[in-house]
Design a protein around this motif. Structure first.
Motif, PDB file in Angstrom:
ATOM      1  N   ILE A  74      45.051  27.952  30.569  1.00  0.00           N
ATOM      2  CA  ILE A  74      45.859  28.806  31.666  1.00  0.00           C
ATOM      3  C   ILE A  74      45.457  29.063  32.516  1.00  0.00           C
ATOM      4  O   ILE A  74      43.938  29.159  32.401  1.00  0.00           O
ATOM      5  N   ARG A  75      45.681  29.798  33.635  1.00  0.00           N
ATOM      6  CA  ARG A  75      44.628  30.485  35.066  1.00  0.00           C
ATOM      7  C   ARG A  75      44.579  31.952  35.031  1.00  0.00           C
ATOM      8  O   ARG A  75      46.775  32.475  35.179  1.00  0.00           O
ATOM      9  N   ILE A  76      44.255  32.464  34.867  1.00  0.00           N
ATOM     10  CA  ILE A  76      43.906  33.680  35.248  1.00  0.00           C
ATOM     11  C   ILE A  76      43.428  34.393  36.650  1.00  0.00           C
ATOM     12  O   ILE A  76      42.666  34.154  36.638  1.00  0.00           O
ATOM     13  N   ASP A  77      43.850  34.918  37.743  1.00  0.00           N
ATOM     14  CA  ASP A  77      43.400  34.989  39.190  1.00  0.00           C
ATOM     15  C   ASP A  77      43.650  36.644  39.721  1.00  0.00           C
ATOM     16  O   ASP A  77      42.960  36.643  41.080  1.00  0.00           O
ATOM     17  N   SER A  78      43.430  37.843  38.444  1.00  0.00           N
ATOM     18  CA  SER A  78      43.455  38.786  38.856  1.00  0.00           C
ATOM     19  C   SER A  78      42.713  39.848  37.475  1.00  0.00           C
ATOM     20  O   SER A  78      42.591  38.917  36.156  1.00  0.00           O
ATOM     21  N   GLY A  79      42.672  40.721  37.992  1.00  0.00           N
ATOM     22  CA  GLY A  79      41.501  41.948  36.986  1.00  0.00           C
ATOM     23  C   GLY A  79      40.341  41.482  36.530  1.00  0.00           C
ATOM     24  O   GLY A  79      39.713  40.909  37.189  1.00  0.00           O
ATOM     25  N   ASP A  80      39.969  42.546  36.163  1.00  0.00           N
ATOM     26  CA  ASP A  80      38.081  41.813  35.367  1.00  0.00           C
ATOM     27  C   ASP A  80      38.064  40.816  34.737  1.00  0.00           C
ATOM     28  O   ASP A  80      38.580  40.343  33.649  1.00  0.00           O
ATOM     29  N   LEU A  81      37.660  39.734  35.421  1.00  0.00           N
ATOM     30  CA  LEU A  81      37.665  38.591  34.658  1.00  0.00           C
ATOM     31  C   LEU A  81      36.873  38.202  33.646  1.00  0.00           C
ATOM     32  O   LEU A  81      37.524  37.410  32.495  1.00  0.00           O
ATOM     33  N   ALA A  82      36.265  38.214  33.666  1.00  0.00           N
ATOM     34  CA  ALA A  82      35.102  39.289  31.976  1.00  0.00           C
ATOM     35  C   ALA A  82      35.864  39.269  30.902  1.00  0.00           C
ATOM     36  O   ALA A  82      35.746  38.685  29.679  1.00  0.00           O
ATOM     37  N   VAL A  83      36.764  40.823  30.790  1.00  0.00           N
ATOM     38  CA  VAL A  83      37.157  40.929  29.881  1.00  0.00           C
ATOM     39  C   VAL A  83      38.165  40.193  29.674  1.00  0.00           C
ATOM     40  O   VAL A  83      38.669  40.086  28.779  1.00  0.00           O
TER      41      VAL A  83
END
Lengths: 428, 428
Positions: free
Chosen positions: B251-260
């Motif tokens: 999966i890819r996450i491209d936004s938000g607080d990436l650590a959390v």
């Protein structure tokens, strides 16, 4: 430098999206993509639209040739069906946008690309590459033009940028009001006046400075610029006037405390009778250094690194977002980014005196027009055909007028808010 | 994009210098030009030599064709005699330099161009454009590779850079150790692995996220990456696993607080049985943001803007200086810049363990060699002919080894001194 066309100046994922969309039947959905910036670089008061002319030319040549398609098929980026679609690709949609040389602010829809999903999505990377680079360099250059207060600027930053980016930056510097560029390719491609005479190497090549100056004047005449700071600037100026006479067109100083050196050089030139000889200064000048020289007897500025690197903001932060599918506004919802769905129409509102007061953006509608409104978008491409577009000189004049139209605070170099507010209003 | 060759990617003044030098007889003097940087970008501990491979190809094609010469004559840049000289131009001199992928420090003579004054001076702008851009982006990318601690990096910054600079930056990122690029032209020209699956637009195009994921998996299989943050990340992950099953590759996450988000996403994926599904994060990552994610369950980083803009230092500050004329060292004297006359030879000194201790530079002489010295310069071009040069993969491995060889402090991201001192010593 490459002989390839622009089609592979594209991100891999655009073609995998096309591939999946062709397969599931969504590729032909009518879509609207908009280019905008969520914010200006920290403290900047305006952005400058630049690159549109370059972009339209690239889009006209955006075709996948046999070798390119073969590469994409061989590496598994696309399947056979998508490969055939790419072979037939040409953009048949519409492109509207702000004039090149127009100012923009956070949220301004500076370019709108509409057509089928597939034909629009493959242009994403190219559109953003051109506009992000050109808008960033144009904005930096425009601030330097303001700082120069009517004095002539020469763009000489090619050596500090990728060799092709350098040509584009020379173009945007000219758009912003620079008078000349050192870059010969920019002269050849865009008709921009080029300038340049000699580097320190030319002096070092010769037995002494006087020999170098004698050679330069013998070849280029007195209507040249002698670089006087290879050894001692005072002696350099004396040598320059001794060789060329008091009719020498200009000297250039590329190092040292330019404010001090400019005044001393002016005094010395005047004392030698070279009262009409111009002083050109260069050496890591940015808008702040140029502004600091306003009171000094400088006639011309050479600026390089700061132009081609956007003076601290090398990219404009523009994004290319899908805002409408089959007439329905769409928006990404996972974060509080200022994306608004739907195709937008933009006008700039003015006082009767001509001073801009705000930018009004209307999603999916028509603005309620007031007497001094100016519609900001024009048709660049209709049904795949490029409409007439302004010349670089017309765009340059347009920017000059736009900078006159914003409130005077908007031209300050210091950090501040955007020169005018952007208001998003519901359609009538 | 242009079909022109590289010859006009040149500053006007280089040709006026040639013109004057041809006339006064100095054009054929044997000269040595060196490329070096007076300082590293503030706080950086090393520079990375990059672009040499690209540059050598451009120099081989550096010819003035009839149209280019005609432009130069028509605009008065050159006279008839110089025009004929340009028509016959080809570089017949020598080029020596550091390996691509080698580290450099203030004063390191990374490229030495020797031949006649005229044939060397016309290459100045092209040499600096290529090396300043490529070294700047390579150094930024190398720091990100260090920060990633063995995790894979994908370069995806094309949209934030001039369209051709983007291809060069993809190449330097790969040189620096990135595993993939999004840029298809970089794949085609340099054989760099490309990667990419879908953007938010693909999800927005469909009726809902599940429909988009279903389409993507139907076309690309489970060995794909689903972008889960268009609406709600938790729901996105559930949809992804529901559609692709627990064998989904990533999966890819491209936004938000990436650590959390990374930790929550890992927990959720694990709870859904997708324990092998990788997590890719992206979104304005630079070396510091990557380092800050070291303890989080991230498998791959996508980095873009920070690579292509050199992470705050978009140009490497390299200069191209005339250091020797007919065997005699020359130096500009009007300021206290660290230019040293004469052709320099450089060695890197090491402990018996292999750790580098200093760089030793000898002007106009031969270094007193010690057992663990490594000679840093190699022959790239001899008498105008390009000697064999390393492949991009060999250069990549060379940089990897070089970064192992410097003292561990040299790899710190924080501001500091150059990793090793540079000593200029008189020849034996």
């Amino acid at each position: 430098m490459s002989t390839l066309g622009p089609a592979l100046l594209t991100d891999h994922y655009e073609l995998t999206m096309v591939r999946a969309a062709l397969r599931d039947g969504t590729a032909d959905r009518r879509c609207v993509f908009e280019v905008f910036s969520r914010r200006l670089p920290a403290g900047r008061r305006y952005g400058v639209v630049a690159g549109t002319g370059r972009l339209l030319e690239l889009i006209q040549n955006f075709r996948f040739d046999a070798d390119e398609v073969d590469f994409l098929r061989r590496t598994g980026v696309v399947d056979e069906f998508t490969a055939r679609w790419l072979t037939d690709y040409r953009f048949t949609g519409d492109i509207d946008g702000y004039a090149e040389g127009e100012l923009f602010f956070p949220g301004s829809p500076i370019l709108t690309v509409s057509g089928t999903f597939a034909e629009c999505v493959v242009l994403e990377t190219l559109v953003l590459s051109v506009l992000n680079h050109d808008c960033a360099t144009a904005a930096a250059a425009a601030r330097m033009v303001t700082a120069a207060r009517g004095r002539t600027l020469i763009e000489m930053g090619s050596r500090r940028a990728h060799e092709e980016a350098a040509v584009a930056a020379a173009r945007t510097a000219y758009l912003a009001g620079f008078g000349f560029t050192s870059n010969l390719a920019a002269g050849e491609r865009y008709g921009i006046p080029t300038a340049g005479t000699a580097a320190h190497a030319f002096t070092l090549l010769h037995e002494d400075e006087r020999a170098a100056f004698t050679s330069q004047v013998a070849t280029l005449g007195k209507d040249t610029t002698l670089l006087v700071d290879t050894y001692d600037i005072g002696q350099g100026i004396r040598n320059a006037v001794a060789v060329a006479g008091p009719d020498l067109r200009a000297i250039r100083i590329d190092s040292g405390d330019l404010a001090v050196m400019a005044q001393q050089s002016r005094d010395l030139l005047d004392s030698l009778g070279a009262t009409e000889t111009k002083i050109i200064v260069s050496g890591d000048l940015d808008e702040y250094a140029i502004a600091a020289l306003a009171a000094e007897p400088v006639d011309m500025y050479g600026a390089g690194t700061a132009v081609v690197t956007g003076s601290g903001s090398p990219t404009a932060g523009l994004v290319y977002k899908l805002v409408e599918v089959e007439g329905r506004p769409v928006v990404k919802r996972s974060e509080r980014k200022a994306t608004i769905g739907g195709r937008k129409v933009a006008v700039r509102r003015h006082k009767p005196t001509g001073t801009a007061t705000e930018e009004v953006i209307v999603p999916q509608g028509v603005p309620d027009r007031q007497p001094n409104d100016r519609l900001l978008q024009r048709t660049y491409v209709a049904g795949g055909e490029v409409a007439t577009q302004p010349t670089l000189n017309e765009s340059r004049e347009h920017l000059r007028q736009c900078l006159i139209s914003i409130p005077w605070e908007g031209l300050k170099l210091s950090a501040g808010d955007p020169a005018i507010p952007v208001t998003v209003v519901p359609a009538d």
